[in-house]
Write an enzyme that holds these catalytic residues in place. Structure first.
Site, PDB file in Angstrom:
ATOM      1  CD  GLU A 109      -2.788  -0.897   2.187  1.00 36.04           C
ATOM      2  OE1 GLU A 109      -3.712  -1.018   2.448  1.00 36.04           O
ATOM      3  OE2 GLU A 109      -2.798  -1.121   3.747  1.00 36.04           O
ATOM      4  CB  CYS A 122       3.029   7.244   3.029  1.00 39.45           C
ATOM      5  SG  CYS A 122       4.080   6.182   4.869  1.00 39.45           S
ATOM      6  CB  CYS A 129       7.308  -5.230   8.142  1.00 35.94           C
ATOM      7  SG  CYS A 129       8.641  -4.748   9.198  1.00 35.94           S
ATOM      8  CB  CYS A 133       6.751  -2.802  16.057  1.00 38.38           C
ATOM      9  SG  CYS A 133       8.601  -2.765  15.792  1.00 38.38           S
ATOM     10  CB  CYS A 136       3.258  -1.971  13.722  1.00 34.38           C
ATOM     11  SG  CYS A 136       3.313  -2.034  12.280  1.00 34.38           S
ATOM     12  CB  CYS A 360       1.882   5.975  11.797  1.00 31.14           C
ATOM     13  SG  CYS A 360       1.901   7.429  11.633  1.00 31.14           S
TER      14      CYS A 360
HETATM   15  N1  SAH Z   1       9.560   0.229   9.910  1.00 27.93           N
HETATM   16  C1  SAH Z   1      10.136   1.713   9.937  1.00 27.93           C
HETATM   17  C2  SAH Z   1       9.000   2.092   8.969  1.00 27.93           C
HETATM   18  C3  SAH Z   1       7.374   2.318   9.004  1.00 27.93           C
HETATM   19  S1  SAH Z   1       7.528   3.437   9.773  1.00 27.93           S
HETATM   20  C4  SAH Z   1       9.990   2.174  10.790  1.00 27.93           C
HETATM   21  O1  SAH Z   1       9.266   1.174  11.837  1.00 27.93           O
HETATM   22  O2  SAH Z   1      10.472   2.926  11.632  1.00 27.93           O
HETATM   23  C5  SAH Z   1       5.735   3.564  10.248  1.00 27.93           C
HETATM   24  C6  SAH Z   1       6.039   5.025  11.884  1.00 27.93           C
HETATM   25  O3  SAH Z   1       4.651   4.484  11.936  1.00 27.93           O
HETATM   26  C7  SAH Z   1       7.286   3.601  12.658  1.00 27.93           C
HETATM   27  O4  SAH Z   1       7.233   4.955  13.400  1.00 27.93           O
HETATM   28  C8  SAH Z   1       6.272   2.899  13.795  1.00 27.93           C
HETATM   29  O5  SAH Z   1       6.445   2.921  15.000  1.00 27.93           O
HETATM   30  C9  SAH Z   1       4.582   4.062  13.513  1.00 27.93           C
HETATM   31  N2  SAH Z   1       3.597   3.086  14.067  1.00 27.93           N
HETATM   32  C10 SAH Z   1       3.586   1.950  14.213  1.00 27.93           C
HETATM   33  N3  SAH Z   1       2.446   1.375  14.152  1.00 27.93           N
HETATM   34  C11 SAH Z   1       2.000   2.600  14.567  1.00 27.93           C
HETATM   35  C12 SAH Z   1       0.722   2.194  16.104  1.00 27.93           C
HETATM   36  N4  SAH Z   1      -0.652   1.791  15.513  1.00 27.93           N
HETATM   37  N5  SAH Z   1       0.084   4.312  15.901  1.00 27.93           N
HETATM   38  C13 SAH Z   1       1.133   4.738  15.852  1.00 27.93           C
HETATM   39  N6  SAH Z   1       2.428   4.502  14.714  1.00 27.93           N
HETATM   40  C14 SAH Z   1       2.588   4.119  14.778  1.00 27.93           C
END
Ligand code: SAH
Length: 368
Positions: A109, A122, A129, A133, A136, A360
């Site tokens: 996406e 974005c 991935c 985490c 996420c 995000c």
């Molecule tokens: N893998 C990379 C790129 C993804 S960026 C990274 O983690 O930086 C996506 C961003 O959104 C990251 O900062 C991630 O930690 C954040 N993120 C993931 N899940 C989220 C959520 N449920 N709510 C808000 N931010 C989130």
């Protein structure tokens, strides 16, 4: 196999890999690929101007190329890598998420966001991935595969082309910013991401000519790769998804922290700041009663004091099956105020696309 050979041999460099595309190739590689097809090398430049300059990959529009060459060149160098499956919009059309299917069936996406004065796309760097985490949605689904450079570039090409044709609310426009904050961990797909950055930022006809300063690479904190990126001579922004200032909590929120600790990640980030002169963005998703305590704000402020950094607080976005929720607004305000009081620049992300699972941490690319 040489790239030029790969192009002539039905453009598949290896089984299971996406087809080679113009956007995978440097200008010199494009010239040899075109020559390998029996065309004059300058056609590579013409093709590149159509793709990167005029934002078209349709042979019918390439009227400066002989009709006979167009189809062959397009077939060899502009294979369809991603098929648009679904577009969903919100914010009155100013946020637009596209679900793509790659040739092998992988889903990704990308999200286009129009703000006053800037338009950001974005992009995803991987299908899925592998960083796991727990808050996420992408991390929960696991890694399918790395995207090729051209599969990353295609997402930007599409956004740029939609905008150029006035296909987004607000009229015709241009992409000003690219953030590697979609699906995937960009630094786990280093080579393709770096090639994609060159294509995005090299001037037309080598690339789209987007400013490197307007490109952000977001990482969970793959320390050796941050060091490698710092050595590339780029002026892109680095964002580090920190989410906790202490190893005990970060081990849980960002599992790769078990390998590279907070102190090592931040050291690598300061190395990047020193090499590029760019302020590092520290990403911090505010999770209620998990990472939003005043003492954690104070600890974070101590870690960042005097550094070239700013904190971007992200209200936690809901994801399926997650046990966590966004911080209480009062707690989030207090957290930000303590950072600001300690002299740390802090902003709260203007989260877009929550209604379309485009914010995000919500990109999960489910075709159903
Ligand atoms: N893998 C990379 C790129 C993804 S960026 C990274 O983690 O930086 C996506 C961003 O959104 C990251 O900062 C991630 O930690 C954040 N993120 C993931 N899940 C989220 C959520 N449920 N709510 C808000 N931010 C989130």
């Amino acid at each position: 196999m040489e790239l030029a050979e790969a192009v002539t041999a039905g453009h598949r460099p290896a089984r299971g890999r996406p087809a080679v595309h113009l956007a995978d190739l440097s200008p010199a590689e494009r010239r040899s690929a075109v020559a390998a097809l029996g065309e004059p090398a300058y056609r590579a430049d013409q093709l590149s101007r159509h793709y990167f300059g005029r934002l078209t990959d349709s042979p019918a529009e390439m009227t400066d190329l002989p009709a006979g060459s167009r189809a062959a060149l397009a077939r060899a160098l502009l294979p369809a890598l991603l098929t648009e499956l679904r577009v969903v919009a919100c914010d009155g059309g100013l946020t637009r998420k596209t679900l793509w299917r790659a040739a092998d069936g992988a889903f990704v996406e990308s999200v286009l966001m129009r703000y006053p004065g800037r338009i950001t796309i974005c992009v995803s760097s991987q299908a899925g991935c592998g960083m796991a985490c727990p808050f996420c949605a992408t991390g929960q689904a696991g890694l399918t595969r790395n995207l090729s450079a051209a599969e990353i570039v295609t997402q930007v090409f599409n956004g740029a082309s939609v905008l150029a044709r006035g296909g987004m609310a607000g009229g015709p426009g241009r992409i000003s910013n690219v953030v590697f904050m979609g699906m995937g961990e960009p630094l786990a797909n280093f080579t393709s991401v770096l090639t994609a950055i060159r294509r995005l930022t090299d001037p037309v006809p080598a690339g789209f000519g987007i400013s490197q300063r307007a490109v952000t690479i977001s990482t969970v904190g793959l320390v050796p790769a941050i060091g490698r990126l710092a050595g590339e001579g780029l002026s892109c922004r680095l964002a580090v998804s920190l989410h906790a200032p202490d190893d005990e909590l970060r081990d849980e929120l960002v599992p790769v922290n078990r390998r590279w600790k907070v102190a090592e990640v931040l050291d690598a980030a300061w190395g990047y700041a020193a090499a590029t002169g760019r302020r590092v963005s520290v990403e911090y998703a505010m999770i209620r009663d998990v990472n939003d305590q005043p003492w954690r704000a104070d600890l974070l402020a101590r870690l960042l004091a005097g550094r070239l950094a700013h904190v971007n607080l992200i209200p936690l976005n809901p994801t399926p099956g997650s046990k966590w929720t966004a911080s209480d607004p009062a707690a989030a305000d207090e957290f930000g105020a303590r950072l600001a009081a300690a002299g740390i620049p802090v902003t709260v992300r203007d989260t877009r696309g929550r209604e379309i699972d485009g914010a995000c941490g919500q990109l999960a690319a489910r075709p159903g």
